[in-house]
Write a protein that holds these residues in place. Structure first.
Motif, short mmCIF file in Angstrom:
data_model
loop_
_atom_site.label_atom_id
_atom_site.label_comp_id
_atom_site.label_asym_id
_atom_site.label_seq_id
_atom_site.Cartn_x
_atom_site.Cartn_y
_atom_site.Cartn_z
N GLY A 64 39.64 37.52 75.51
CA GLY A 64 40.63 37.79 76.55
C GLY A 64 41.76 36.79 76.47
O GLY A 64 41.74 35.84 75.68
N THR A 65 42.78 37.01 77.29
CA THR A 65 43.98 36.18 77.28
C THR A 65 44.40 35.85 78.70
O THR A 65 44.36 36.71 79.57
CB THR A 65 45.15 36.90 76.58
N VAL A 66 44.79 34.60 78.93
CA VAL A 66 45.43 34.23 80.19
C VAL A 66 46.91 33.99 79.90
O VAL A 66 47.27 33.13 79.10
CB VAL A 66 44.77 32.99 80.84
N HIS A 67 47.76 34.81 80.50
CA HIS A 67 49.19 34.69 80.24
C HIS A 67 49.86 33.68 81.18
O HIS A 67 50.95 33.20 80.89
CB HIS A 67 49.86 36.06 80.39
N HIS A 68 49.22 33.39 82.29
CA HIS A 68 49.79 32.46 83.26
C HIS A 68 48.83 31.30 83.43
O HIS A 68 48.08 31.22 84.40
CB HIS A 68 50.06 33.17 84.59
N PHE A 69 48.86 30.38 82.47
CA PHE A 69 47.92 29.27 82.46
C PHE A 69 48.08 28.40 83.70
O PHE A 69 47.12 27.77 84.15
CB PHE A 69 48.13 28.42 81.20
N SER A 70 49.29 28.35 84.25
CA SER A 70 49.53 27.50 85.41
C SER A 70 48.89 28.06 86.68
O SER A 70 48.85 27.38 87.71
CB SER A 70 51.03 27.32 85.63
N SER A 71 48.36 29.27 86.64
CA SER A 71 47.71 29.87 87.79
C SER A 71 46.21 29.63 87.73
O SER A 71 45.52 30.14 86.85
CB SER A 71 47.98 31.38 87.84
N VAL A 72 45.67 28.83 88.68
CA VAL A 72 44.24 28.57 88.70
C VAL A 72 43.46 29.85 88.92
O VAL A 72 42.37 30.04 88.37
CB VAL A 72 43.90 27.51 89.78
N GLU A 73 44.01 30.77 89.70
CA GLU A 73 43.33 32.04 89.95
C GLU A 73 43.21 32.86 88.68
O GLU A 73 42.15 33.45 88.40
CB GLU A 73 44.06 32.84 91.02
N ASP A 74 44.27 32.88 87.86
CA ASP A 74 44.22 33.63 86.61
C ASP A 74 43.22 33.01 85.64
O ASP A 74 42.51 33.72 84.92
CB ASP A 74 45.62 33.67 85.96
N ARG A 75 43.13 31.69 85.62
CA ARG A 75 42.19 31.03 84.72
C ARG A 75 40.74 31.31 85.14
O ARG A 75 39.87 31.54 84.28
CB ARG A 75 42.44 29.52 84.68
#
Length: 408
Positions: free
Chosen positions: A260-271
């Protein structure tokens, strides 16, 4: 291998009574991890357990001499294994193979392999042509700091669990004395008595991402030098944050991968969402899970992408000096006579990094953090292999273009 425990009417003893009678659940359509939908009553009860943990963590610690010696031993073992990405990645795997009920250790091992590959990419075939020497060092410091911090927070928890097994009694009251978040103690205690593997894994995912949030992601130094720079945004365009889970395909007889990929690393929720999705992906299909474990056991982590695709990558540079590696076909075609992409081993290009002591403080201060527990797992498709090959092509084109038109 650890088996996935599915919740059904025959498994009520798997969870504490306060969880079962207040929880509505659904099962993944893939037959994998159970995706929980928690009721208000359960959230209220969980909140009470966590509030109690916070109160206890603020009380003065009165440790026995044996407890003080144990904590010192755990810290010493953690420091020894936290030397670099290679040592900590191996430590996760060694622990998992001894304690396969701790699912998070295997997930952490595989994610840590990816961190190592990203570190060596900075000295590999393409990125040195796109990043300055300072940007490479800044990016490495960012990746290494996060990898180091997660290990120095999580590995003591694993070792304390190991010691609890040896002594035949839970020792999780010592977590607060080891500067572990009050968030974790209820989950470890519940796991000890009820073997709630999935809840423990998800709580560790939530904890690790919040632990690095202020210390790394929101750290002014890294925001200025990495996260807010144009080059980091370019890496996001190139999907730099792919997480690959390799396995040996019995059909193709070579290494394949999902991820998978996280495109918004700065978002703790996305991580956190990605972490939970990767956990589901890793354990949801038992045949592939077994192939992933076999691959991890048989493939030593070096940091080079040669670890998973020796047909495409090599830790020795094959491209002529001053030239940019050119792809004549899709990377996934593995053209046999073409030069392989340079991907060095980690210890040949990066020296061990000297870290300053971790910032103090517990991230868990607000009951609103429970939103990360109650959210169901977002199932990942996992079909990342073609996407990753396209990313390699994009990097090759960017490096070739910069070399041709900007370095004249």
């Amino acid at each position: 291998m650890s088996e996935i425990d599915h919740v059904n009417t025959n498994h009520y003893n798997y969870f504490p009574s306060w969880f079962i009678h207040s929880c509505i659940y659904t099962v993944s359509s893939k037959g994998g991890l159970t995706i929980f939908k928690l009721s208000r009553k359960h959230i209220k009860e969980l909140r009470q357990h966590l509030k109690q943990s916070i109160r206890q963590s603020k009380q003065a610690d009165h440790l026995t001499e044996d407890e003080e010696n144990l904590i010192q031993s755990i810290r010493s073992r953690t420091q020894k294994s936290n030397q670099n990405n290679v040592t900590r990645t191996q430590a996760y795997l060694d622990f998992y193979l001894k304690h396969q009920e701790i699912h998070w250790a295997l997930l952490a091992h595989l994610v840590s392999r990816n961190a190592g590959w990203n570190m060596t990419d900075l000295k590999g075939e393409y990125l040195p042509k796109l990043l300055s020497e300072k940007e490479q060092k800044d990016f490495f410091a960012f990746l290494e700091r996060g990898n180091w911090l997660i290990f120095q927070d999580a590995f003591p928890q694993l070792l304390l669990y190991e010691e609890s097994k040896k002594q035949g009694r839970p020792l999780f009251h010592l977590l607060s004395s080891m500067d572990i978040s009050a968030f974790m103690e209820p989950f470890w205690k519940q796991f000890w008595s009820q073997s709630t593997k999935q809840e423990l894994t998800i709580s560790l995912i939530i904890n690790e991402q919040h632990y690095i949030e202020e210390r790394v992601v929101q750290n002014k130094q890294f925001k200025d030098t990495v996260l807010d720079t144009i080059m980091f945004k370019l890496q996001d365009v190139f999907a730099f944050n792919h997480i690959l889970l390799p396995y040996i395909s019995p059909v193709q007889k070579n290494t394949q991968f999902v991820g998978g990929t996280v495109h918004h690393f700065s978002s703790v929720e996305d991580r956190i969402t990605l972490g939970k999705g990767l956990y589901d992906l890793l354990f949801s299909e038992q045949s592939r899970f077994a192939q992933t474990v076999d691959w991890a056991r048989s493939t030593t982590h070096t940091g080079s992408r040669k670890d998973f695709w020796p047909q495409l990558f090599n830790d020795v540079k094959e491209t002529a000096p001053g030239h940019v590696h050119e792809l004549h076909n899709s990377p996934c075609s593995f053209q046999p006579k073409a030069p392989r992409i340079y991907s060095p081993s980690l210890t040949t290009v990066w020296q061990d990094y000297t870290h300053k002591k971790s910032e103090t403080g517990d991230w868990f201060k607000d009951k609103k953090m429970l939103q990360f527990v109650k959210k169901p797992v977002k199932v990942l498709k996992g079909d990342i292999q073609d996407t990753y090959c396209k990313r390699i092509e994009e990097l090759e084109m960017a490096a070739f273009t910069k070399n041709r038109f900007l370095n004249k």
